[in-house]
Design a protein around this motif. Structure first.
Motif, PDB file in Angstrom:
ATOM      1  N   VAL A   1      -5.080   3.742  -1.751  1.00 31.08           N
ATOM      2  CA  VAL A   1      -4.882   2.940  -0.544  1.00 31.08           C
ATOM      3  C   VAL A   1      -5.869   1.770  -0.506  1.00 31.08           C
ATOM      4  CG1 VAL A   1      -5.088   2.989   1.981  1.00 31.08           C
ATOM      5  CG2 VAL A   1      -3.812   4.778   0.796  1.00 31.08           C
ATOM      6  N   VAL A   2      -7.131   2.054  -0.740  1.00 33.15           N
ATOM      7  CA  VAL A   2      -8.140   0.988  -0.712  1.00 33.15           C
ATOM      8  C   VAL A   2      -7.865  -0.034  -1.813  1.00 33.15           C
ATOM      9  CG1 VAL A   2     -10.593   0.503  -1.081  1.00 33.15           C
ATOM     10  CG2 VAL A   2      -9.906   2.364   0.421  1.00 33.15           C
TER      11      VAL A   2
ATOM     12  N   LEU B   1       1.482   4.170  -3.374  1.00 36.07           N
ATOM     13  CA  LEU B   1       1.404   5.631  -3.355  1.00 36.07           C
ATOM     14  C   LEU B   1       2.628   6.251  -4.018  1.00 36.07           C
ATOM     15  CD1 LEU B   1       0.010   6.122   0.243  1.00 36.07           C
ATOM     16  CD2 LEU B   1      -1.141   6.770  -1.877  1.00 36.07           C
TER      17      LEU B   1
ATOM     18  N   THR C   1       0.828  -1.207   0.000  1.00 35.86           N
ATOM     19  CA  THR C   1       0.000   0.000   0.000  1.00 35.86           C
ATOM     20  C   THR C   1       0.860   1.254   0.000  1.00 35.86           C
ATOM     21  OG1 THR C   1      -1.744  -1.211   1.146  1.00 35.86           O
ATOM     22  CG2 THR C   1      -1.835   1.196   1.241  1.00 35.86           C
TER      23      THR C   1
ATOM     24  N   GLU D   1      -9.493  18.160  -1.758  1.00 30.61           N
ATOM     25  CA  GLU D   1     -10.436  17.074  -1.483  1.00 30.61           C
ATOM     26  C   GLU D   1     -10.371  16.012  -2.575  1.00 30.61           C
ATOM     27  OE1 GLU D   1     -11.261  20.322  -1.565  1.00 30.61           O
ATOM     28  OE2 GLU D   1     -11.838  20.777   0.496  1.00 30.61           O
TER      29      GLU D   1
ATOM     30  N   PHE E   1      -7.130  14.100  -2.083  1.00 30.59           N
ATOM     31  CA  PHE E   1      -7.306  13.210  -0.929  1.00 30.59           C
ATOM     32  C   PHE E   1      -8.156  11.997  -1.318  1.00 30.59           C
ATOM     33  CE2 PHE E   1      -9.646  11.830   2.856  1.00 30.59           C
ATOM     34  CZ  PHE E   1      -8.578  11.477   3.664  1.00 30.59           C
ATOM     35  N   GLY E   2      -9.194  12.216  -2.088  1.00 28.99           N
ATOM     36  CA  GLY E   2     -10.022  11.114  -2.570  1.00 28.99           C
ATOM     37  C   GLY E   2      -9.221  10.143  -3.426  1.00 28.99           C
ATOM     38  N   ASP E   3      -8.334  10.676  -4.265  1.00 32.74           N
ATOM     39  CA  ASP E   3      -7.470   9.813  -5.069  1.00 32.74           C
ATOM     40  C   ASP E   3      -6.550   8.969  -4.188  1.00 32.74           C
ATOM     41  OD1 ASP E   3      -8.563  10.775  -7.420  1.00 32.74           O
ATOM     42  OD2 ASP E   3      -6.943  12.215  -7.778  1.00 32.74           O
ATOM     43  N   VAL E   4      -6.007   9.584  -3.151  1.00 35.17           N
ATOM     44  CA  VAL E   4      -5.147   8.839  -2.220  1.00 35.17           C
ATOM     45  C   VAL E   4      -5.949   7.713  -1.551  1.00 35.17           C
ATOM     46  CG1 VAL E   4      -3.848   9.007  -0.048  1.00 35.17           C
ATOM     47  CG2 VAL E   4      -3.529  10.724  -1.837  1.00 35.17           C
ATOM     48  N   VAL E   5      -7.177   8.003  -1.159  1.00 34.00           N
ATOM     49  CA  VAL E   5      -8.027   6.976  -0.556  1.00 34.00           C
ATOM     50  C   VAL E   5      -8.272   5.840  -1.546  1.00 34.00           C
ATOM     51  CG1 VAL E   5     -10.338   6.500   0.353  1.00 34.00           C
ATOM     52  CG2 VAL E   5      -9.094   8.527   1.118  1.00 34.00           C
ATOM     53  N   PHE E   6      -8.557   6.172  -2.798  1.00 31.44           N
ATOM     54  CA  PHE E   6      -8.765   5.149  -3.814  1.00 31.44           C
ATOM     55  C   PHE E   6      -7.520   4.278  -3.981  1.00 31.44           C
ATOM     56  CE2 PHE E   6     -12.770   6.742  -4.712  1.00 31.44           C
ATOM     57  CZ  PHE E   6     -13.372   6.063  -5.753  1.00 31.44           C
TER      58      PHE E   6
ATOM     59  N   SER F   1      -4.847  -0.580  -7.511  1.00 35.36           N
ATOM     60  CA  SER F   1      -4.732   0.820  -7.064  1.00 35.36           C
ATOM     61  C   SER F   1      -4.483   1.747  -8.248  1.00 35.36           C
ATOM     62  CB  SER F   1      -3.628   0.964  -6.016  1.00 35.36           C
ATOM     63  OG  SER F   1      -2.364   0.675  -6.564  1.00 35.36           O
TER      64      SER F   1
END
Length: 137
Positions: A83-84, A51, A47, A73, A76-81, A119
């Motif tokens: 990571v998930v 990144l 993970t 925002e 940040f949403g891209d980073v969450v995508f 990812s």
């Protein structure tokens, strides 16, 4: 940070090494004591490395600099995508092959490929304009 100080592969190596150290510290001090099996510690490393693999290219390449004009925002949403995607992809791959008796190295490589592909696929899905060539293809 000065992009010209190191070539792209140098920034990748520095970033991957730093994130591997951070991920291993998280494994040793947080996830290990919480009860996560050692076989799954590689998920944290994958993970963190995902990144770096994605964002060094976006940061380094001049033709992808428009990405940084997005709102925080959105980034940040891209980073969450990312990571998930890395967690889900690498975890599913490990669960699927863990009982096959493969060596640890093979398991880790398969998990890395699955985690990174999912990812990056999610990142590409959210940002297809970054990967179009000049002809619009």
């Amino acid at each position: 940070m000065d992009k010209e100080r190191l070539p792209r592969w140098g920034w990748l190596l520095v970033g991957l090494f730093a994130m591997t150290i951070v991920a291993n510290l998280v494994n040793v001090f947080v996830l290990g004591p919480a009860g996560l099996a050692e076989e799954y510690h590689v998920v944290t490393i994958i993970t963190a490395m995902s990144l770096v693999l994605i964002y060094v290219g976006v940061w380094y390449d001049e033709h992808r600099q428009q990405y940084w004009e997005h709102r925080r925002e959105r980034i940040f949403g891209d980073v969450v995508f990312i990571v998930v995607g890395a967690v889900v992809g690498s975890s599913l791959a490990l669960v699927a092959i863990l009982d096959f008796g493969l060596s640890r190295l093979v398991q880790d490589v398969v998990a890395m490929v699955a985690g990174f592909l999912l990812s990056w696929g999610l990142f590409w899905w959210r940002n297809p304009e970054l990967y179009r060539n000049e002809d619009g293809l």
